[in-house]
Design an enzyme around this catalytic site. Structure first.
Site, PDB file in Angstrom:
ATOM      1  CG  LEU A 149      -2.058  -0.940   1.360  1.00 17.44           C
ATOM      2  CD1 LEU A 149      -2.773  -0.730   2.702  1.00 17.44           C
ATOM      3  CD2 LEU A 149      -3.038  -0.792   0.217  1.00 17.44           C
ATOM      4  CG  ASP A 150       0.725   4.460  -2.915  1.00 17.58           C
ATOM      5  OD1 ASP A 150       1.548   3.613  -3.317  1.00 17.58           O
ATOM      6  OD2 ASP A 150       0.042   5.172  -3.672  1.00 17.58           O
ATOM      7  NE  ARG A 151       5.932   7.819   5.172  1.00 15.14           N
ATOM      8  CZ  ARG A 151       7.063   8.469   5.423  1.00 15.14           C
ATOM      9  NH1 ARG A 151       7.918   8.694   4.432  1.00 15.14           N
ATOM     10  NH2 ARG A 151       7.342   8.895   6.640  1.00 15.14           N
ATOM     11  CD  GLU A 152       1.915   9.131   0.170  1.00 11.84           C
ATOM     12  OE1 GLU A 152       1.727   7.970  -0.224  1.00 11.84           O
ATOM     13  OE2 GLU A 152       2.869   9.838  -0.204  1.00 11.84           O
ATOM     14  CB  THR A 153      -3.040   4.172   0.817  1.00  7.44           C
ATOM     15  OG1 THR A 153      -2.826   4.942  -0.372  1.00  7.44           O
ATOM     16  CG2 THR A 153      -4.382   3.473   0.724  1.00  7.44           C
TER      17      THR A 153
END
Length: 351
Positions: A149-153
């Site tokens: 998962l993206d860090r921001e997600t």
């Protein structure tokens, strides 16, 4: 995996170790095995001791890509210890941390990853979810990320506790046998009849910063089908609710987004390419609007890995997991949107 007990080593070889590979690690590449066994040792050093022949398999030299077999005996060279017991040149040990647990058994665990936490260390991040889990669970012999998962997600992240579970689940992700649905709040009114986004994507790098030799930051964009770097990407979109927020312009749309391919930044780029960037997205969104959203309390990107369906790698049962919308995102939503969210999904199952 166990240490082999032999004659008393000489002082010069006091830190040479011999390990026997058990069936759980059969089929794993040598380099990946060593990254886990030699926690904190820089990858460049791991590759150097392989190339130099200091790492041996059954007394013979090996390559980084060599696949291990059950019963293989590995020789690991001495690694000098720095003050404090850390291997010289190693990175600081990741702090132990447990995360909100959605499901766990002997083969897998599913956590609700917070936004702002990387799934693994690298690219300027000293440690991520997987390193922190391994520190928090020192008795666990095997913990590996199934997907990213993206860090921001925020949202559902699967971790395998057995190699057989890892390979089985990764096969499902590659063959598109999983169901991955995200929640996204996007700018503007999303057209209700625009349900399928089938637009190729390609990666590129931004220009380097002045005076820096480092490559520019990675980005993704929609490209033509005949572009040499084009990768097919398919995203399905369903409008759950239209949302009005006290900023200008006020209109937003709450979407359920299902991806059929797993390209880097796929959801973010597909939605932004049509003029509907995800709220709070600092890479593909609008700076001024994001600043206005921050004043309302949105300090992150509004993208959440909401639901995940897959087949259990051991039991064969079909599973459906759900991670509730985090509090910092729920507080931004009017009650009508939350009500629409509550009735839009069938119950979670752990067959």
């Amino acid at each position: 995996m166990k240490n082999i007990i032999g004659a008393k080593p000489s002082p010069a070889a006091a830190e040479v170790r011999f390990l026997t590979v058990d069936g759980e690690f059969a089929g794993q590449r040598l380099d990946n095995f060593l990254f886990r066994e030699l926690k904190g040792v820089p990858k460049t050093h791991v590759y150097r001791i392989i190339r130099s022949g200091e790492v041996r398999i059954n007394k013979g030299r090996a390559q980084a890509e060599t696949r291990l077999e059950a019963g293989d005996v590995l020789r690991l060279p001495p690694l000098r210890m720095a003050a404090g017991g850390e291997r010289e040149g190693s990175l600081p040990r990741a702090p132990g941390r447990e995360f909100p647990l959605l499901y766990e058994d002997d083969a897998i665990l599913a956590i609700d990853k917070p936004a702002g936490v990387a799934v693994h260390g690298g690219s300027g991040v000293s440690s991520g979810v997987i390193e922190q889990l391994r520190t928090a669970r020192p008795a666990s012999r095997f913990l590996e990320l199934v997907h990213r998962l993206d860090r921001e997600t925020s949202g559902i992240l699967l971790v395998a506790k057995k190699r057989s579970a890892l390979t089985g689940l990764q096969h499902q992700f590659r063959e598109r046998e999983t169901g991955k649905t995200y929640l996204a709040l996007v700018e503007g009114c999303w057209p209700v009849n625009q349900k399928v986004l089938d637009a190729p994507l390609a990666r590129y790098l931004l220009p380097s910063r002045p005076g820096s030799s480092d490559p520019g930051e990675r980005r993704v964009r929609v490209v033509a089908k005949d572009h040499p770097d084009a990768m097919r990407a398919v995203t399905l979109v369903k409008v759950l609710a239209q949302v009005s927020l006290p900023i200008e312009p006020a209109s937003f749309s709450l979407l359920a987004v299902t991806i059929k391919t797993g390209r880097t930044h796929q959801i973010r780029v597909h939605l932004a390419s049509g003029g509907h960037a995800i709220a709070g997205d600092d890479k593909y969104g609008d700076f001024e609007r994001n600043r206005a959203l921050q004043k309302l309390g949105l300090k992150r990107m509004f993208l959440h890995a909401w639901r995940l369906q897959f087949t259990h790698p051991v039991s064969g049962a079909r599973m459906a997991l759900q991670a509730e919308l985090p509090l910092e995102l729920r507080t931004l939503m009017p009650q009508l949107a939350l009500d629409a969210l509550a009735v839009s999904v069938p119950p979670v199952t752990h067959d």
